[in-house]
Design a protein around this motif. Structure first.
Motif, PDB file in Angstrom:
ATOM      1  N   LYS A 168      54.119 -18.498  25.440  1.00  0.00           N
ATOM      2  CA  LYS A 168      54.906 -19.672  25.821  1.00  0.00           C
ATOM      3  C   LYS A 168      56.398 -19.385  25.684  1.00  0.00           C
ATOM      4  O   LYS A 168      57.196 -19.817  26.515  1.00  0.00           O
ATOM      5  CB  LYS A 168      54.522 -20.875  24.954  1.00  0.00           C
ATOM      6  CG  LYS A 168      55.206 -22.162  25.402  1.00  0.00           C
ATOM      7  CD  LYS A 168      54.587 -23.386  24.751  1.00  0.00           C
ATOM      8  CE  LYS A 168      55.245 -24.668  25.289  1.00  0.00           C
ATOM      9  NZ  LYS A 168      54.621 -25.873  24.737  1.00  0.00           N
ATOM     10  N   ALA A 169      56.767 -18.638  24.648  1.00  0.00           N
ATOM     11  CA  ALA A 169      58.175 -18.293  24.453  1.00  0.00           C
ATOM     12  C   ALA A 169      58.690 -17.455  25.612  1.00  0.00           C
ATOM     13  O   ALA A 169      59.808 -17.654  26.092  1.00  0.00           O
ATOM     14  CB  ALA A 169      58.345 -17.535  23.138  1.00  0.00           C
ATOM     15  N   VAL A 170      57.868 -16.503  26.084  1.00  0.00           N
ATOM     16  CA  VAL A 170      58.263 -15.655  27.207  1.00  0.00           C
ATOM     17  C   VAL A 170      58.392 -16.487  28.481  1.00  0.00           C
ATOM     18  O   VAL A 170      59.344 -16.350  29.241  1.00  0.00           O
ATOM     19  CB  VAL A 170      57.235 -14.522  27.412  1.00  0.00           C
ATOM     20  CG1 VAL A 170      57.535 -13.755  28.692  1.00  0.00           C
ATOM     21  CG2 VAL A 170      57.247 -13.577  26.224  1.00  0.00           C
ATOM     22  N   GLU A 171      57.425 -17.363  28.710  1.00  0.00           N
ATOM     23  CA  GLU A 171      57.418 -18.180  29.926  1.00  0.00           C
ATOM     24  C   GLU A 171      58.585 -19.163  29.961  1.00  0.00           C
ATOM     25  O   GLU A 171      59.143 -19.435  31.021  1.00  0.00           O
ATOM     26  CB  GLU A 171      56.104 -18.957  30.013  1.00  0.00           C
ATOM     27  CG  GLU A 171      54.883 -18.078  30.267  1.00  0.00           C
ATOM     28  CD  GLU A 171      53.588 -18.857  30.132  1.00  0.00           C
ATOM     29  OE1 GLU A 171      53.672 -20.080  29.935  1.00  0.00           O
ATOM     30  OE2 GLU A 171      52.509 -18.244  30.219  1.00  0.00           O
ATOM     31  N   GLU A 172      58.962 -19.698  28.810  1.00  0.00           N
ATOM     32  CA  GLU A 172      59.953 -20.768  28.779  1.00  0.00           C
ATOM     33  C   GLU A 172      61.386 -20.280  28.584  1.00  0.00           C
ATOM     34  O   GLU A 172      62.310 -21.074  28.569  1.00  0.00           O
ATOM     35  CB  GLU A 172      59.595 -21.774  27.675  1.00  0.00           C
ATOM     36  CG  GLU A 172      58.292 -22.513  27.943  1.00  0.00           C
ATOM     37  CD  GLU A 172      57.995 -23.564  26.893  1.00  0.00           C
ATOM     38  OE1 GLU A 172      58.721 -23.596  25.864  1.00  0.00           O
ATOM     39  OE2 GLU A 172      57.044 -24.338  27.089  1.00  0.00           O
ATOM     40  N   THR A 173      61.573 -18.970  28.387  1.00  0.00           N
ATOM     41  CA  THR A 173      62.923 -18.449  28.231  1.00  0.00           C
ATOM     42  C   THR A 173      63.673 -18.589  29.551  1.00  0.00           C
ATOM     43  O   THR A 173      63.264 -18.019  30.566  1.00  0.00           O
ATOM     44  CB  THR A 173      62.903 -16.969  27.808  1.00  0.00           C
ATOM     45  OG1 THR A 173      62.195 -16.852  26.573  1.00  0.00           O
ATOM     46  CG2 THR A 173      64.314 -16.431  27.637  1.00  0.00           C
ATOM     47  N   PRO A 174      64.766 -19.345  29.584  1.00  0.00           N
ATOM     48  CA  PRO A 174      65.471 -19.587  30.853  1.00  0.00           C
ATOM     49  C   PRO A 174      66.345 -18.412  31.274  1.00  0.00           C
ATOM     50  O   PRO A 174      66.652 -17.514  30.470  1.00  0.00           O
ATOM     51  CB  PRO A 174      66.332 -20.811  30.523  1.00  0.00           C
ATOM     52  CG  PRO A 174      66.613 -20.678  29.054  1.00  0.00           C
ATOM     53  CD  PRO A 174      65.384 -20.055  28.451  1.00  0.00           C
ATOM     54  N   LYS A 175      66.741 -18.412  32.538  1.00  0.00           N
ATOM     55  CA  LYS A 175      67.684 -17.419  33.038  1.00  0.00           C
ATOM     56  C   LYS A 175      69.072 -17.705  32.476  1.00  0.00           C
ATOM     57  O   LYS A 175      69.382 -18.829  32.087  1.00  0.00           O
ATOM     58  CB  LYS A 175      67.733 -17.460  34.570  1.00  0.00           C
ATOM     59  CG  LYS A 175      66.440 -17.038  35.248  1.00  0.00           C
ATOM     60  CD  LYS A 175      66.599 -17.048  36.756  1.00  0.00           C
ATOM     61  CE  LYS A 175      65.323 -16.567  37.430  1.00  0.00           C
ATOM     62  NZ  LYS A 175      65.456 -16.518  38.906  1.00  0.00           N
ATOM     63  N   ILE A 176      69.903 -16.670  32.447  1.00  0.00           N
ATOM     64  CA  ILE A 176      71.276 -16.835  31.972  1.00  0.00           C
ATOM     65  C   ILE A 176      72.045 -17.686  32.975  1.00  0.00           C
ATOM     66  O   ILE A 176      72.060 -17.388  34.173  1.00  0.00           O
ATOM     67  CB  ILE A 176      71.966 -15.471  31.795  1.00  0.00           C
ATOM     68  CG1 ILE A 176      71.129 -14.546  30.905  1.00  0.00           C
ATOM     69  CG2 ILE A 176      73.371 -15.668  31.213  1.00  0.00           C
ATOM     70  CD1 ILE A 176      70.838 -15.088  29.529  1.00  0.00           C
ATOM     71  N   ASP A 177      72.658 -18.736  32.486  1.00  0.00           N
ATOM     72  CA  ASP A 177      73.437 -19.634  33.333  1.00  0.00           C
ATOM     73  C   ASP A 177      74.917 -19.467  32.987  1.00  0.00           C
ATOM     74  O   ASP A 177      75.384 -19.951  31.953  1.00  0.00           O
ATOM     75  CB  ASP A 177      72.992 -21.086  33.097  1.00  0.00           C
ATOM     76  CG  ASP A 177      73.699 -22.068  34.019  1.00  0.00           C
ATOM     77  OD1 ASP A 177      74.564 -21.632  34.814  1.00  0.00           O
ATOM     78  OD2 ASP A 177      73.412 -23.279  33.937  1.00  0.00           O
ATOM     79  N   THR A 178      75.647 -18.760  33.838  1.00  0.00           N
ATOM     80  CA  THR A 178      77.055 -18.461  33.549  1.00  0.00           C
ATOM     81  C   THR A 178      77.971 -19.669  33.716  1.00  0.00           C
ATOM     82  O   THR A 178      79.161 -19.592  33.397  1.00  0.00           O
ATOM     83  CB  THR A 178      77.562 -17.328  34.463  1.00  0.00           C
ATOM     84  OG1 THR A 178      77.325 -17.667  35.837  1.00  0.00           O
ATOM     85  CG2 THR A 178      76.843 -16.027  34.139  1.00  0.00           C
ATOM     86  N   THR A 179      77.430 -20.786  34.205  1.00  0.00           N
ATOM     87  CA  THR A 179      78.257 -22.002  34.304  1.00  0.00           C
ATOM     88  C   THR A 179      78.355 -22.711  32.955  1.00  0.00           C
ATOM     89  O   THR A 179      79.167 -23.612  32.782  1.00  0.00           O
ATOM     90  CB  THR A 179      77.672 -22.976  35.349  1.00  0.00           C
ATOM     91  OG1 THR A 179      76.366 -23.412  34.924  1.00  0.00           O
ATOM     92  CG2 THR A 179      77.567 -22.301  36.704  1.00  0.00           C
ATOM     93  N   GLN A 180      77.514 -22.305  32.020  1.00  0.00           N
ATOM     94  CA  GLN A 180      77.540 -22.889  30.682  1.00  0.00           C
ATOM     95  C   GLN A 180      78.465 -22.077  29.776  1.00  0.00           C
ATOM     96  O   GLN A 180      78.720 -20.901  30.006  1.00  0.00           O
ATOM     97  CB  GLN A 180      76.128 -22.924  30.078  1.00  0.00           C
ATOM     98  CG  GLN A 180      75.120 -23.688  30.915  1.00  0.00           C
ATOM     99  CD  GLN A 180      75.448 -25.168  31.021  1.00  0.00           C
ATOM    100  OE1 GLN A 180      75.870 -25.794  30.052  1.00  0.00           O
ATOM    101  NE2 GLN A 180      75.268 -25.733  32.213  1.00  0.00           N
ATOM    102  N   ARG A 181      78.920 -22.698  28.696  1.00  0.00           N
ATOM    103  CA  ARG A 181      79.843 -22.017  27.793  1.00  0.00           C
ATOM    104  C   ARG A 181      79.142 -21.042  26.845  1.00  0.00           C
ATOM    105  O   ARG A 181      79.707 -20.033  26.466  1.00  0.00           O
ATOM    106  CB  ARG A 181      80.615 -23.051  26.958  1.00  0.00           C
ATOM    107  CG  ARG A 181      81.656 -23.833  27.740  1.00  0.00           C
ATOM    108  CD  ARG A 181      82.455 -24.715  26.808  1.00  0.00           C
ATOM    109  NE  ARG A 181      83.537 -25.397  27.504  1.00  0.00           N
ATOM    110  CZ  ARG A 181      84.416 -26.198  26.899  1.00  0.00           C
ATOM    111  NH1 ARG A 181      84.316 -26.414  25.593  1.00  0.00           N
ATOM    112  NH2 ARG A 181      85.375 -26.766  27.600  1.00  0.00           N
ATOM    113  N   ASN A 182      77.947 -21.361  26.452  1.00  0.00           N
ATOM    114  CA  ASN A 182      77.262 -20.586  25.410  1.00  0.00           C
ATOM    115  C   ASN A 182      76.543 -19.362  25.973  1.00  0.00           C
ATOM    116  O   ASN A 182      75.363 -19.146  25.718  1.00  0.00           O
ATOM    117  CB  ASN A 182      76.262 -21.480  24.665  1.00  0.00           C
ATOM    118  CG  ASN A 182      75.201 -22.043  25.601  1.00  0.00           C
ATOM    119  OD1 ASN A 182      75.403 -22.108  26.806  1.00  0.00           O
ATOM    120  ND2 ASN A 182      74.075 -22.443  25.049  1.00  0.00           N
TER     121      ASN A 182
END
Length: 426
Positions: A160-174
């Motif tokens: 579940k951890a592998v499936e739910e890991t999101p893509k990197i979103d460069t529009t976010q600060r973190n």
């Protein structure tokens, strides 16, 4: 339920990390063993620390005297405090810490509640508690507890951890936090033998890794940087040095992971090879068809091309098994240039040549034989142990950001300690 065990010499750091969460209403004390409670029925860090330190003999040969463990049920589990307490007690008893002083904390600062246990690795005589094959024994204990309490198996926690890991979103600060989170999952779940295979895995999360070589005062240093990318694999943000994330994602850690993987993947290669062969014998006309048919086999493929469109790299990934294999690792007949030649002229399919690739029945038989023998050998046990031991040590996991926060807390305490020592010397 996944158990993460660590050993440290910093008792104050381990207790301070947990009591700090209690102070901020992010955790609570579930139970204690062989420790005194305050007059008001509560527990304070200074008293618990004093009680535990008093039980460590002055002439103790064991350096890392502190046992720190987190027990992490599946995120969908909803367990009562009584159940968590019973699980903690039975776990510690089975692991050999039933007579040791320990304190159990329940953390609720993230959506998935879990528990942390702090204890001592030595008894009152200074003798070390048996830690031989500790992680392997811990896995057997958690498996037994899952059955006894009807819990969701630990393998599904990792999945579940592998499936739910999101893509990197460069529009976010973190961004650095996103990169760290993705790397913690990838470097513990997947096995790979080269940076190319690691990059194939990371592409799923819009991330890439690059090796950097520097020289300082005549000494050469190797390092890694992680680069957020867009959907096409182009750089989308400045690179982040591995040292800015943590030791668990640095050059040495990745090299060690690759060395371990070389032996671990050997029994798994025939099954992957057979799936690729059976797929290619359906003669997919396009790369899109190849991807679709491999997905039906439970495989994901990453194809790399140069500017002229020539295929120079191909990697097959089994996300469930956590393995990435370059085509050439399956054999010469599966190298990138073979696929480049095929897709240049799909009417000529070399994979149909039984003299080169063997018959389907032979391939299936060989794969089944390997898988059968794999299940009955110690090597198979070691593969499973490696996955969960890696989950359990050092850097990371489907345990939220807790473990990395604790590591940062420990580093901060060490730095403060060094500063105080320098001041006293002056």
């Amino acid at each position: 339920m996944i158990a993460k065990i660590s050993a440290t010499e910093n008792l104050g750091g381990a207790l301070g990390y947990n009591f700090k969460k209690v102070q901020h209403n992010e955790a609570s004390v579930l139970c204690v063993n062989e420790l005194r409670e305050g007059f008001d029925g509560t527990y304070r860090i200074d008293k618990v620390l004093r009680d535990m330190q008093a039980l460590i003999p002055e002439k103790c040969r064991t350096k890392k005297t502190v046992f720190h463990c987190s027990l992490n049920p599946h995120p969908d589990e909803k367990l009562s405090d009584e159940q968590l307490t019973q699980i903690a007690k039975e776990y510690m008893e089975a692991l050999g810490y039933g007579n040791q002083p320990y304190i159990v904390f329940k953390h609720n600062d993230i959506a998935r509640e879990h528990i942390h246990i702090v204890s001592l690795r030595v008894d009152s005589r200074g003798q070390k508690i048996n830690d031989k094959f500790e992680k392997r024994r811990s896995k057997k204990i958690t498996d037994a507890l899952e059955k006894r309490f009807g819990l969701i198996p630990s393998s599904k926690v990792a999945d579940k951890a592998v499936e739910e890991t999101p893509k990197i979103d460069t529009t976010q600060r973190n961004i650095k936090k996103q990169v760290a989170s993705a790397l913690r999952i990838v470097l513990k779940h997947y096995r790979f033998c080269s940076l190319g295979e690691l990059n194939a895995i990371l592409s799923k999360y819009n991330l890439a890794v690059e090796e950097v070589k520097t020289e300082f005062r005549g000494k050469k240093y190797d390092g890694l940087v992680y680069v957020p990318t867009d959907e096409k694999g182009n750089k989308a943000d400045p690179p982040i040095h591995a040292s800015d994330i943590g030791r668990g994602v640095g050059y040495t850690a990745v090299q060690n992971r690759m060395q371990k993987s070389k032996q671990a993947i050997k029994p798994l290669i025939p099954a992957i090879r057979n799936k690729v062969l059976q797929t290619m014998r359906t003669s997919p006309n396009t790369e899109k068809e190849l991807r679709q048919r491999l997905e039906e086999q439970g495989l994901r493929v990453v194809i790399r091309k140069n500017e002229s469109g020539r295929i120079y790299g191909i990697t097959f990934i089994d996300d469930k098994a956590g393995i990435a294999l370059n085509g050439s690792r399956l054999g010469k007949g599966y190298a990138a240039n073979v696929f480049n030649t095929y897709f240049s002229n799909p009417t000529h399919n070399p994979f149909l040549d039984k003299t080169l690739y063997g018959s389907p029945s032979v391939c299936l038989e060989q794969s089944a034989t390997v898988q059968s023998s794999q299940q009955n050998t110690e090597e198979s046990d070691n593969l499973i142990d490696e996955l969960f031991e890696d989950m359990a040590d050092g850097s990371f996991l489907p345990t939220g950001n807790d473990d990395w926060k604790e590591a940062a807390w420990q580093r901060k305490l060490r730095k403060l300690s060094k500063v105080n020592i320098r001041r006293r010397k002056r």
